[in-house]
Design a protein around this motif. Structure first.
Motif, PDB file in Angstrom:
ATOM      1  N   ALA A  97       1.830 -24.791 -82.601  1.00 49.62           N
ATOM      2  CA  ALA A  97       0.616 -25.251 -83.282  1.00 49.62           C
ATOM      3  C   ALA A  97      -0.646 -24.836 -82.539  1.00 49.62           C
ATOM      4  O   ALA A  97      -1.725 -24.729 -83.128  1.00 49.62           O
ATOM      5  N   LYS A  98      -0.534 -24.573 -81.240  1.00 50.94           N
ATOM      6  CA  LYS A  98      -1.698 -24.175 -80.439  1.00 50.94           C
ATOM      7  C   LYS A  98      -1.933 -22.668 -80.473  1.00 50.94           C
ATOM      8  O   LYS A  98      -2.940 -22.187 -79.967  1.00 50.94           O
ATOM      9  N   GLN A  99      -1.006 -21.936 -81.073  1.00 51.76           N
ATOM     10  CA  GLN A  99      -1.084 -20.479 -81.036  1.00 51.76           C
ATOM     11  C   GLN A  99      -2.176 -19.955 -81.951  1.00 51.76           C
ATOM     12  O   GLN A  99      -2.318 -20.389 -83.086  1.00 51.76           O
ATOM     13  N   GLN A 100      -2.931 -18.983 -81.434  1.00 53.77           N
ATOM     14  CA  GLN A 100      -3.984 -18.328 -82.215  1.00 53.77           C
ATOM     15  C   GLN A 100      -3.675 -16.830 -82.270  1.00 53.77           C
ATOM     16  O   GLN A 100      -2.915 -16.399 -83.106  1.00 53.77           O
ATOM     17  N   ASP A 101      -4.261 -16.054 -81.368  1.00 46.39           N
ATOM     18  CA  ASP A 101      -4.023 -14.616 -81.399  1.00 46.39           C
ATOM     19  C   ASP A 101      -3.000 -14.158 -80.361  1.00 46.39           C
ATOM     20  O   ASP A 101      -2.668 -12.985 -80.287  1.00 46.39           O
ATOM     21  N   GLU A 102      -2.519 -15.091 -79.535  1.00 49.12           N
ATOM     22  CA  GLU A 102      -1.596 -14.714 -78.478  1.00 49.12           C
ATOM     23  C   GLU A 102      -0.279 -14.212 -79.065  1.00 49.12           C
ATOM     24  O   GLU A 102       0.230 -14.764 -80.029  1.00 49.12           O
ATOM     25  N   LYS A 103       0.253 -13.187 -78.429  1.00 51.36           N
ATOM     26  CA  LYS A 103       1.538 -12.655 -78.853  1.00 51.36           C
ATOM     27  C   LYS A 103       2.635 -13.323 -78.029  1.00 51.36           C
ATOM     28  O   LYS A 103       3.120 -12.781 -77.045  1.00 51.36           O
ATOM     29  N   ILE A 104       2.985 -14.518 -78.453  1.00 54.66           N
ATOM     30  CA  ILE A 104       4.011 -15.300 -77.767  1.00 54.66           C
ATOM     31  C   ILE A 104       5.124 -15.632 -78.752  1.00 54.66           C
ATOM     32  O   ILE A 104       4.858 -15.997 -79.893  1.00 54.66           O
ATOM     33  N   GLN A 105       6.336 -15.521 -78.285  1.00 52.95           N
ATOM     34  CA  GLN A 105       7.481 -15.990 -79.056  1.00 52.95           C
ATOM     35  C   GLN A 105       7.941 -17.321 -78.482  1.00 52.95           C
ATOM     36  O   GLN A 105       8.193 -17.427 -77.278  1.00 52.95           O
ATOM     37  N   PHE A 106       8.043 -18.333 -79.326  1.00 54.06           N
ATOM     38  CA  PHE A 106       8.630 -19.608 -78.929  1.00 54.06           C
ATOM     39  C   PHE A 106       9.958 -19.756 -79.673  1.00 54.06           C
ATOM     40  O   PHE A 106       9.999 -19.693 -80.906  1.00 54.06           O
ATOM     41  N   ILE A 107      11.029 -19.945 -78.906  1.00 57.42           N
ATOM     42  CA  ILE A 107      12.368 -19.948 -79.487  1.00 57.42           C
ATOM     43  C   ILE A 107      13.130 -21.185 -79.016  1.00 57.42           C
ATOM     44  O   ILE A 107      13.169 -21.481 -77.815  1.00 57.42           O
ATOM     45  N   GLU A 108      13.731 -21.898 -79.948  1.00 62.05           N
ATOM     46  CA  GLU A 108      14.596 -23.027 -79.586  1.00 62.05           C
ATOM     47  C   GLU A 108      15.933 -22.459 -79.122  1.00 62.05           C
ATOM     48  O   GLU A 108      16.647 -21.822 -79.901  1.00 62.05           O
ATOM     49  N   MET A 109      16.246 -22.686 -77.856  1.00 66.60           N
ATOM     50  CA  MET A 109      17.409 -22.028 -77.271  1.00 66.60           C
ATOM     51  C   MET A 109      17.882 -22.787 -76.036  1.00 66.60           C
ATOM     52  O   MET A 109      17.082 -23.333 -75.280  1.00 66.60           O
ATOM     53  N   ASN A 110      19.185 -22.805 -75.824  1.00 70.03           N
ATOM     54  CA  ASN A 110      19.788 -23.399 -74.638  1.00 70.03           C
ATOM     55  C   ASN A 110      19.707 -22.401 -73.488  1.00 70.03           C
ATOM     56  O   ASN A 110      20.227 -21.288 -73.589  1.00 70.03           O
ATOM     57  N   ALA A 111      19.064 -22.789 -72.402  1.00 64.01           N
ATOM     58  CA  ALA A 111      18.848 -21.870 -71.287  1.00 64.01           C
ATOM     59  C   ALA A 111      20.124 -21.517 -70.539  1.00 64.01           C
ATOM     60  O   ALA A 111      20.145 -20.548 -69.776  1.00 64.01           O
TER      61      ALA A 111
END
Length: 227
Positions: free
Chosen positions: A83-97
């Protein structure tokens, strides 16, 4: 991992309010300075943030020009990060580390900040980090340090209804023992007491407490992958 997922989904709504307080801002500043001091990255480095939560450090590294991926098992935390993302090229992924879907040697640097305390099998997480790391790449792990004054706070009854009630804290030696052969540096900070008045959270008091405390409340360790 399932229980921790439930815990952080439960506390996700109020998680970022900590950074809006004077104490939270200052603690974040100190921890960030410690982490940044260990960075040694090529230009356009690919970074992975393990246990990224609401993206506090993921966004900081993106702002520094790095390509970032943030993973977490708590979907609600990731919703706030996205929800905070604007122009940043970030991938947020739900994943078990413990068992990611990334290919071997995918990242130049892998970080994890105040997340290892909540991972029941840190050895497995570290092993997976090593698989994902490119040769000569770095792993930086930062945690609230076992034995410090902030550890005393987070293990007290004050925090019994928070996520910290489920945390297992690590010392500097515990972190080093994940892979002693690849430890190249470490930093400690957050020597000042968590019981200070709000207006006392500043660099002067941090310096004063550092003279009399043998452990920082926060510690981060840098590991360098050999060829």
């Amino acid at each position: 991992m399932k229980n921790n997922n439930t815990i952080f989904n439960q506390f996700s709504e109020d998680y970022d309010t900590w950074y809006e307080t004077k104490m939270g801002k200052f603690v974040d500043e100190l921890e960030s300075e410690a982490i940044f001091s260990l960075l040694d990255l090529p230009e356009n480095a690919m970074m992975l943030d393990v246990g990224c939560g609401t993206g506090n450090f993921t966004y900081k590294f993106a702002d520094m020009g790095y390509s970032c991926v943030g993973i977490d098992i708590a979907g609600n935390m990731l919703k706030h990060a996205k929800a905070k993302q604007q122009d940043e090229k970030i991938q947020f992924i739900e994943m078990n580390a413990e068992n990611t879907s990334f290919e071997d040697e995918s990242f130049d640097c892998i970080i994890s900040v105040t997340a290892f305390e909540f991972m029941p099998y840190p050895d497995l997480i570290y092993k997976e980090m090593q698989r994902l790391l490119k040769p000569n790449g770095s792993i930086i792990i930062g945690t609230i340090q076992k034995g410090g004054s902030w550890y005393q706070l987070y293990t007290s009854d004050i925090c019994k209804d928070t996520a910290y009630a489920k945390a297992t804290f690590l010392s500097l030696e515990d972190l080093k023992n994940l892979d002693n052969n690849q430890v190249v540096d470490f930093k400690e900070c957050l020597y000042l007491s968590p019981t200070l008045n709000e207006e006392e959270y500043d660099k002067q008091h941090e310096a004063e407490y550092k003279k009399k405390e043998d452990k920082g409340g926060f510690v981060c360790v840098k590991f360098k992958k050999k060829n």
